[in-house]
Design a protein around this motif. Structure first.
Motif, PDB file in Angstrom:
ATOM      1  N   CYS A 151      18.496  18.186  26.126  1.00 43.20           N
ATOM      2  CA  CYS A 151      18.498  19.200  25.067  1.00 43.20           C
ATOM      3  C   CYS A 151      17.689  18.798  23.841  1.00 43.20           C
ATOM      4  O   CYS A 151      17.523  19.602  22.925  1.00 43.20           O
ATOM      5  CB  CYS A 151      19.937  19.513  24.634  1.00 43.20           C
ATOM      6  SG  CYS A 151      20.938  20.271  25.929  1.00 43.20           S
ATOM      7  N   SER A 152      17.212  17.563  23.776  1.00 42.59           N
ATOM      8  CA  SER A 152      16.422  17.142  22.621  1.00 42.59           C
ATOM      9  C   SER A 152      15.100  17.902  22.604  1.00 42.59           C
ATOM     10  O   SER A 152      14.565  18.266  23.664  1.00 42.59           O
ATOM     11  CB  SER A 152      16.164  15.641  22.680  1.00 42.59           C
ATOM     12  OG  SER A 152      17.382  14.924  22.678  1.00 42.59           O
ATOM     13  N   PRO A 153      14.542  18.143  21.414  1.00 39.35           N
ATOM     14  CA  PRO A 153      13.333  18.962  21.313  1.00 39.35           C
ATOM     15  C   PRO A 153      12.167  18.470  22.161  1.00 39.35           C
ATOM     16  O   PRO A 153      11.442  19.273  22.732  1.00 39.35           O
ATOM     17  CB  PRO A 153      12.997  18.907  19.824  1.00 39.35           C
ATOM     18  CG  PRO A 153      14.304  18.638  19.154  1.00 39.35           C
ATOM     19  CD  PRO A 153      15.089  17.792  20.093  1.00 39.35           C
ATOM     20  N   GLU A 154      11.976  17.160  22.275  1.00 34.68           N
ATOM     21  CA  GLU A 154      10.839  16.638  23.015  1.00 34.68           C
ATOM     22  C   GLU A 154      11.214  16.152  24.407  1.00 34.68           C
ATOM     23  O   GLU A 154      10.395  15.557  25.102  1.00 34.68           O
ATOM     24  CB  GLU A 154      10.199  15.482  22.225  1.00 34.68           C
ATOM     25  CG  GLU A 154       9.732  15.854  20.842  1.00 34.68           C
ATOM     26  CD  GLU A 154       8.715  16.986  20.863  1.00 34.68           C
ATOM     27  OE1 GLU A 154       7.900  17.027  21.815  1.00 34.68           O
ATOM     28  OE2 GLU A 154       8.732  17.827  19.960  1.00 34.68           O
ATOM     29  N   SER A 155      12.437  16.379  24.843  1.00 31.49           N
ATOM     30  CA  SER A 155      12.869  15.879  26.143  1.00 31.49           C
ATOM     31  C   SER A 155      12.268  16.696  27.276  1.00 31.49           C
ATOM     32  O   SER A 155      12.129  17.918  27.187  1.00 31.49           O
ATOM     33  CB  SER A 155      14.395  15.915  26.241  1.00 31.49           C
ATOM     34  OG  SER A 155      14.826  15.542  27.531  1.00 31.49           O
TER      35      SER A 155
END
Length: 514
Positions: free
Chosen positions: A430-434
């Motif tokens: 769910c992290s922006p850059e994941s």
């Protein structure tokens, strides 16, 4: 809306995304052999961890609730063990069967000539007290409040006769043998026993006195489930969700058109807080599909609809919450509307993140992550069933398009998971850059499927940081394999504090850890 306090899922956007997890098989309950038929009543229909993660509850279509408890955590850990917890140690989570009980029975509504299934739709854990477990379970019409506690086993002892004596053939006399001799008409006794096993000898002169049996409490424990409350006759339509309030005193239940607010201690009265039923049912355009309380704000709850919208309401505004505080929806592109648009847009499940800042929602095609402080659109969209888009006609014909898949968030809010067909489930970062997008199979070898490398995150707007990730092959499934709609993984739950997932494949409960 008030600004949320900092929580585990309020992370700096500039932080590097975590590494993808490597999932391992932990254990399985109710595993069936190859070719073994599954009974309809044994299929699992609900899964729920309690807040501590030390207990797990499952419900099935036969109306039973089965409880499991964790065994690899000691209550009295040594100092050395506590010091080791400062370093990440890969620990194998282990659960064991605790107890089970029959929560619901099949019923018949004579007024509507309608059969009410015993199937458990939802289970929710309540606050524990004095090592006693409390939980709510519901079928289509009735909610029950259960109390499960340990009680010492009591046995009857100090019998009149010594039943440990053995007969000539070595068999032990039955404890149920009558201790009195046959009475004669004159009040005397004969030596003939009522029992066919006439192998007990009496002392000369008979029994001097008659001793009353004594009930002795042993050291063994037995788990006893008792129904404390029954919340019935409040829903005209099928109950699709229940949710506990953070105040520990109230909960909500939702059906297609209404949401009711209950007090745990009052079973004969509830308050209707949401009613979307129109005056003329022909004007009905959407129904409620799921409802959930905010994890920390007792006055806030969210509910989803068949139109793909999520409404956030504040109980402080009015007694009947006709107006929402916020509306979350994704506007469809012009010209993309079809016969299936509304069907696949229907939200089947929503979950609040642990801190309450984000909401995870699942529709038929995608998994979406919403920020409650931003109602312009989802912050992330994960493709789950994009490969099924060309098959929507076939899925409509066999009713698979109406399958309701659940979703769950990890305790730290870094990952989300949801089920799919062929007993597969997906895990997304769910992290922006994941770019994490794993596909696993509910089996002893979850990584058996060959996962295609996930496509890099594709930014749609710099304002919302919305990204779309996951398999987008339109001819095959996410693993390059044919899909099987008859084997579907609808129910799963994420451990509240660890990277551990429990999921249901028919009657089998699989558990994985990373």
């Amino acid at each position: 809306m008030e600004r949320e306090p900092m929580s585990p899922d309020d992370r700096p956007e500039s932080s590097a995304p975590p590494q993808p997890l490597e999932w391992r098989f932990a254990q399985v309950f109710g595993e069936r052999a190859a070719g073994e038929d599954v009974q309809e009543v044994d299929i699992i229909s609900a899964i729920e961890f309690d807040k501590s993660g030390n207990h797990l509850a499952t419900g099935d279509r036969g109306g039973r609730v089965v409880l499991f408890e964790r065994t690899d955590i000691s209550d009295n850990a040594s100092r050395r063990e506590l010091e080791r917890q400062e370093y990440p140690v890969a620990r194998h989570p282990e659960f064991r069967y605790k107890t089970e009980f029959q929560s619901h029975e099949p019923e018949f509504d004579y007024l509507k000539s309608l059969e009410i299934e015993e199937k458990i739709n939802k289970i929710k854990w309540c606050q524990t007290a004095n090592n006693t477990l409390f939980l709510l379970s519901t079928n289509d019409k009735t909610i029950k409040y259960w109390k499960v506690q340990e009680k010492k086993v009591k046995r009857v002892s100090v019998m009149n006769l010594d039943t440990s004596q053995s007969s000539d053939n070595g068999s032990t006399s039955s404890p149920g043998t009558s201790s009195c001799r046959a009475l004669l008409p004159n009040g005397g006794c004969s030596e003939k026993m009522y029992s066919p096993n006439n192998n007990i000898s009496f002392p000369p002169g008979g029994c001097a006195s008659l001793r009353l049996p004594v009930v002795v409490t042993g050291q063994e424990f037995n788990h006893v489930a008792r129904c404390r409350r029954v919340y019935a006759h409040a829903h005209d339509y099928h109950i699709n969700s229940i949710s506990n309030n953070s105040d520990g005193e109230t909960f909500i239940s939702a059906d297609d058109l209404r949401i009711n607010l209950w007090n745990l201690e009052i079973s004969n009265q509830s308050f209707n807080i949401v009613d979307v039923k129109p005056a003329n049912m022909e004007d009905l355009t959407e129904v409620i599909t799921c409802a959930e309380f905010h994890p920390t704000h007792c006055n806030t709850l969210a509910y989803s609809s068949s139109k793909g919208t999520i409404r956030l309401i504040d109980l402080r505004q009015s007694a009947l919450c006709d107006n929402h505080a916020k509306l979350f929806e994704e506007h469809e592109a012009s010209g993309s509307r079809s016969f299936f648009t509304e069907i696949i847009a229907s939200v089947s499940d929503i979950k609040f993140a642990r801190g309450g800042r984000h909401i995870l929602s699942r529709d038929y095609m995608t998994l979406k992550l919403w920020d409650i402080n931003m109602d312009s659109g989802p912050v992330a969209t994960f493709q789950v069933h994009e490969y099924l888009r060309p098959k929507l006609c076939d899925l409509y014909e066999n009713d698979s398009i109406f399958d309701k898949f659940e979703c769950c968030l990890s305790g730290d809010g870094l990952r989300a998971a949801t089920g799919s067909y062929s007993n597969l489930f997906r895990v997304f970062g769910c992290s922006p850059e994941s770019t994490e997008a794993s596909t696993l199979e509910a089996s002893r070898n979850p990584m058996r499927q060959v996962v295609n490398p996930a496509r890099p995150a594709r930014t749609l707007t710099s304002l919302t940081r919305a990204v779309r990730r996951g398999g987008e092959n339109t001819s095959i499934d996410a693993n390059g394999n044919s899909y099987d709609v008859s084997t579907k993984l609808l129910h799963l739950a994420w451990h509240p504090t660890e990277n551990s997932i429990a999921c249901a494949a028919a009657n089998s409960l699989y558990m994985y850890y990373a």
